[in-house]
Design a protein around this motif. Structure first.
Motif, PDB file in Angstrom:
ATOM      1  N   LEU A  58      13.239 -14.009  -6.451  1.00  0.00           N
ATOM      2  CA  LEU A  58      12.226 -13.567  -7.412  1.00  0.00           C
ATOM      3  C   LEU A  58      10.959 -14.406  -7.275  1.00  0.00           C
ATOM      4  O   LEU A  58       9.845 -13.885  -7.355  1.00  0.00           O
ATOM      5  CB  LEU A  58      12.781 -13.645  -8.838  1.00  0.00           C
ATOM      6  CG  LEU A  58      11.846 -13.239  -9.970  1.00  0.00           C
ATOM      7  CD1 LEU A  58      11.387 -11.797  -9.816  1.00  0.00           C
ATOM      8  CD2 LEU A  58      12.532 -13.441 -11.308  1.00  0.00           C
ATOM      9  N   LEU A  59      11.109 -15.698  -7.028  1.00  0.00           N
ATOM     10  CA  LEU A  59       9.963 -16.583  -6.842  1.00  0.00           C
ATOM     11  C   LEU A  59       9.138 -16.165  -5.623  1.00  0.00           C
ATOM     12  O   LEU A  59       7.903 -16.148  -5.684  1.00  0.00           O
ATOM     13  CB  LEU A  59      10.424 -18.035  -6.697  1.00  0.00           C
ATOM     14  CG  LEU A  59       9.339 -19.069  -6.414  1.00  0.00           C
ATOM     15  CD1 LEU A  59       8.322 -19.126  -7.551  1.00  0.00           C
ATOM     16  CD2 LEU A  59       9.969 -20.429  -6.182  1.00  0.00           C
ATOM     17  N   ALA A  60       9.807 -15.808  -4.546  1.00  0.00           N
ATOM     18  CA  ALA A  60       9.089 -15.390  -3.337  1.00  0.00           C
ATOM     19  C   ALA A  60       8.248 -14.138  -3.607  1.00  0.00           C
ATOM     20  O   ALA A  60       7.084 -14.064  -3.203  1.00  0.00           O
ATOM     21  CB  ALA A  60      10.074 -15.128  -2.199  1.00  0.00           C
ATOM     22  N   VAL A  61       8.819 -13.177  -4.330  1.00  0.00           N
ATOM     23  CA  VAL A  61       8.078 -11.949  -4.650  1.00  0.00           C
ATOM     24  C   VAL A  61       6.957 -12.254  -5.636  1.00  0.00           C
ATOM     25  O   VAL A  61       5.844 -11.725  -5.515  1.00  0.00           O
ATOM     26  CB  VAL A  61       9.029 -10.865  -5.205  1.00  0.00           C
ATOM     27  CG1 VAL A  61       8.266  -9.624  -5.631  1.00  0.00           C
ATOM     28  CG2 VAL A  61      10.083 -10.500  -4.170  1.00  0.00           C
ATOM     29  N   LEU A 101       2.936 -11.666  -5.191  1.00  0.00           N
ATOM     30  CA  LEU A 101       2.092 -10.923  -6.130  1.00  0.00           C
ATOM     31  C   LEU A 101       0.947 -11.771  -6.673  1.00  0.00           C
ATOM     32  O   LEU A 101       0.036 -11.250  -7.305  1.00  0.00           O
ATOM     33  CB  LEU A 101       2.932 -10.385  -7.293  1.00  0.00           C
ATOM     34  CG  LEU A 101       3.832  -9.195  -6.964  1.00  0.00           C
ATOM     35  CD1 LEU A 101       4.843  -8.970  -8.074  1.00  0.00           C
ATOM     36  CD2 LEU A 101       2.989  -7.953  -6.735  1.00  0.00           C
ATOM     37  N   GLY A 102       0.993 -13.062  -6.463  1.00  0.00           N
ATOM     38  CA  GLY A 102      -0.070 -13.952  -6.933  1.00  0.00           C
ATOM     39  C   GLY A 102      -0.005 -14.260  -8.408  1.00  0.00           C
ATOM     40  O   GLY A 102      -1.023 -14.518  -9.048  1.00  0.00           O
ATOM     41  N   GLU A 126       5.435 -20.592 -11.536  1.00  0.00           N
ATOM     42  CA  GLU A 126       5.728 -21.978 -11.927  1.00  0.00           C
ATOM     43  C   GLU A 126       6.919 -22.054 -12.881  1.00  0.00           C
ATOM     44  O   GLU A 126       7.740 -22.969 -12.774  1.00  0.00           O
ATOM     45  CB  GLU A 126       4.493 -22.627 -12.551  1.00  0.00           C
ATOM     46  CG  GLU A 126       3.371 -22.868 -11.566  1.00  0.00           C
ATOM     47  CD  GLU A 126       3.800 -23.659 -10.336  1.00  0.00           C
ATOM     48  OE1 GLU A 126       4.554 -24.644 -10.476  1.00  0.00           O
ATOM     49  OE2 GLU A 126       3.388 -23.270  -9.230  1.00  0.00           O
ATOM     50  N   SER A 127       7.023 -21.110 -13.804  1.00  0.00           N
ATOM     51  CA  SER A 127       8.159 -21.135 -14.727  1.00  0.00           C
ATOM     52  C   SER A 127       9.462 -20.809 -14.001  1.00  0.00           C
ATOM     53  O   SER A 127      10.508 -21.378 -14.311  1.00  0.00           O
ATOM     54  CB  SER A 127       7.927 -20.193 -15.908  1.00  0.00           C
ATOM     55  OG  SER A 127       7.761 -18.868 -15.468  1.00  0.00           O
ATOM     56  N   ILE A 128       9.401 -19.921 -13.014  1.00  0.00           N
ATOM     57  CA  ILE A 128      10.592 -19.617 -12.213  1.00  0.00           C
ATOM     58  C   ILE A 128      10.972 -20.846 -11.386  1.00  0.00           C
ATOM     59  O   ILE A 128      12.149 -21.211 -11.305  1.00  0.00           O
ATOM     60  CB  ILE A 128      10.343 -18.394 -11.310  1.00  0.00           C
ATOM     61  CG1 ILE A 128      10.133 -17.138 -12.156  1.00  0.00           C
ATOM     62  CG2 ILE A 128      11.516 -18.186 -10.343  1.00  0.00           C
ATOM     63  CD1 ILE A 128       9.611 -15.947 -11.379  1.00  0.00           C
ATOM     64  N   ALA A 129       9.989 -21.491 -10.784  1.00  0.00           N
ATOM     65  CA  ALA A 129      10.245 -22.688  -9.975  1.00  0.00           C
ATOM     66  C   ALA A 129      10.872 -23.803 -10.816  1.00  0.00           C
ATOM     67  O   ALA A 129      11.749 -24.528 -10.338  1.00  0.00           O
ATOM     68  CB  ALA A 129       8.953 -23.169  -9.325  1.00  0.00           C
ATOM     69  N   ALA A 130      10.454 -23.920 -12.062  1.00  0.00           N
ATOM     70  CA  ALA A 130      11.030 -24.939 -12.947  1.00  0.00           C
ATOM     71  C   ALA A 130      12.510 -24.665 -13.211  1.00  0.00           C
ATOM     72  O   ALA A 130      13.327 -25.597 -13.235  1.00  0.00           O
ATOM     73  CB  ALA A 130      10.258 -24.985 -14.261  1.00  0.00           C
ATOM     74  N   PRO A 180      12.050 -25.937  -5.498  1.00  0.00           N
ATOM     75  CA  PRO A 180      12.273 -24.932  -4.461  1.00  0.00           C
ATOM     76  C   PRO A 180      11.216 -24.991  -3.361  1.00  0.00           C
ATOM     77  O   PRO A 180      10.105 -25.464  -3.569  1.00  0.00           O
ATOM     78  CB  PRO A 180      12.173 -23.609  -5.226  1.00  0.00           C
ATOM     79  CG  PRO A 180      11.260 -23.914  -6.355  1.00  0.00           C
ATOM     80  CD  PRO A 180      11.562 -25.341  -6.742  1.00  0.00           C
ATOM     81  N   VAL A 181      11.590 -24.496  -2.216  1.00  0.00           N
ATOM     82  CA  VAL A 181      10.647 -24.347  -1.109  1.00  0.00           C
ATOM     83  C   VAL A 181       9.848 -23.077  -1.390  1.00  0.00           C
ATOM     84  O   VAL A 181      10.414 -22.040  -1.716  1.00  0.00           O
ATOM     85  CB  VAL A 181      11.396 -24.229   0.231  1.00  0.00           C
ATOM     86  CG1 VAL A 181      10.432 -23.978   1.366  1.00  0.00           C
ATOM     87  CG2 VAL A 181      12.222 -25.473   0.486  1.00  0.00           C
ATOM     88  N   ARG A 182       8.533 -23.181  -1.275  1.00  0.00           N
ATOM     89  CA  ARG A 182       7.675 -22.037  -1.591  1.00  0.00           C
ATOM     90  C   ARG A 182       7.240 -21.328  -0.329  1.00  0.00           C
ATOM     91  O   ARG A 182       7.021 -21.951   0.703  1.00  0.00           O
ATOM     92  CB  ARG A 182       6.442 -22.494  -2.368  1.00  0.00           C
ATOM     93  CG  ARG A 182       6.740 -23.280  -3.635  1.00  0.00           C
ATOM     94  CD  ARG A 182       7.343 -22.457  -4.737  1.00  0.00           C
ATOM     95  NE  ARG A 182       6.401 -21.574  -5.377  1.00  0.00           N
ATOM     96  CZ  ARG A 182       5.700 -21.866  -6.461  1.00  0.00           C
ATOM     97  NH1 ARG A 182       5.847 -23.036  -7.034  1.00  0.00           N
ATOM     98  NH2 ARG A 182       4.871 -20.990  -6.981  1.00  0.00           N
ATOM     99  N   GLN A 183       7.082 -20.020  -0.428  1.00  0.00           N
ATOM    100  CA  GLN A 183       6.635 -19.206   0.697  1.00  0.00           C
ATOM    101  C   GLN A 183       5.141 -19.399   0.908  1.00  0.00           C
ATOM    102  O   GLN A 183       4.358 -19.349  -0.026  1.00  0.00           O
ATOM    103  CB  GLN A 183       6.928 -17.740   0.393  1.00  0.00           C
ATOM    104  CG  GLN A 183       6.468 -16.790   1.472  1.00  0.00           C
ATOM    105  CD  GLN A 183       6.835 -15.362   1.145  1.00  0.00           C
ATOM    106  OE1 GLN A 183       7.779 -15.113   0.437  1.00  0.00           O
ATOM    107  NE2 GLN A 183       6.077 -14.421   1.654  1.00  0.00           N
TER     108      GLN A 183
END
Length: 128
Positions: free
Chosen positions: A39-42, A46-47, A53-57, A67-70
């Motif tokens: 979900l974070l990657a998508v 989408l920008g 940031e809340s998903i990454a937390a 997490p590793v970010r795309q």
């Protein structure tokens, strides 16, 4: 009549101490972190910075590391990305509910609402 078996059976169970075992809770943590990572990657694609940031937390809380970010963008259709994000948030919600993780469940439900609204808006804009 028959010769006795002289070797150890290949069907004997291995010693349980040889293999690592995880609890159901640990397996659900791994599964939930995986759904949230997708979900974070998508969301990054989408920008949607604040949502990302809340998903990454939440991922960092579950995994213990950020997490590793795309880095790259695929250029996919935003409507298709919102549909994918909606499905991923739904999967995360199911796992969070079975795990009784209120924070992840609320986040997933909020993301589902946001992507549903974005899809409704896109269908209104695209209608003749």
């Amino acid at each position: 009549m028959y010769e006795p078996i002289r070797t150890k059976s290949v069907h004997a169970m291995a010693d349980d101490a040889q293999y690592p075992h995880r609890s159901r809770e640990e397996e659900l943590d791994i599964q939930l972190a995986g759904h949230l990572s997708a979900l974070l990657a998508v969301t990054d694609e989408l920008g949607l910075g604040k949502a990302a940031e809340s998903i990454a937390a939440q991922i960092a809380r579950l995994r213990g590391t950020p997490p590793v970010r795309q880095a790259g963008l695929s250029g996919a259709d935003p409507v298709a990305l919102h549909r994918r994000a909606l499905a991923l948030a739904g999967r995360a919600l199911v796992v969070a509910a079975s795990r009784a993780d209120t924070a992840a469940a609320i986040l997933s439900a909020e993301r589902m609402d946001a992507h549903t609204a974005a899809l409704a808006e896109a269908s209104l804009v695209g209608a003749p």
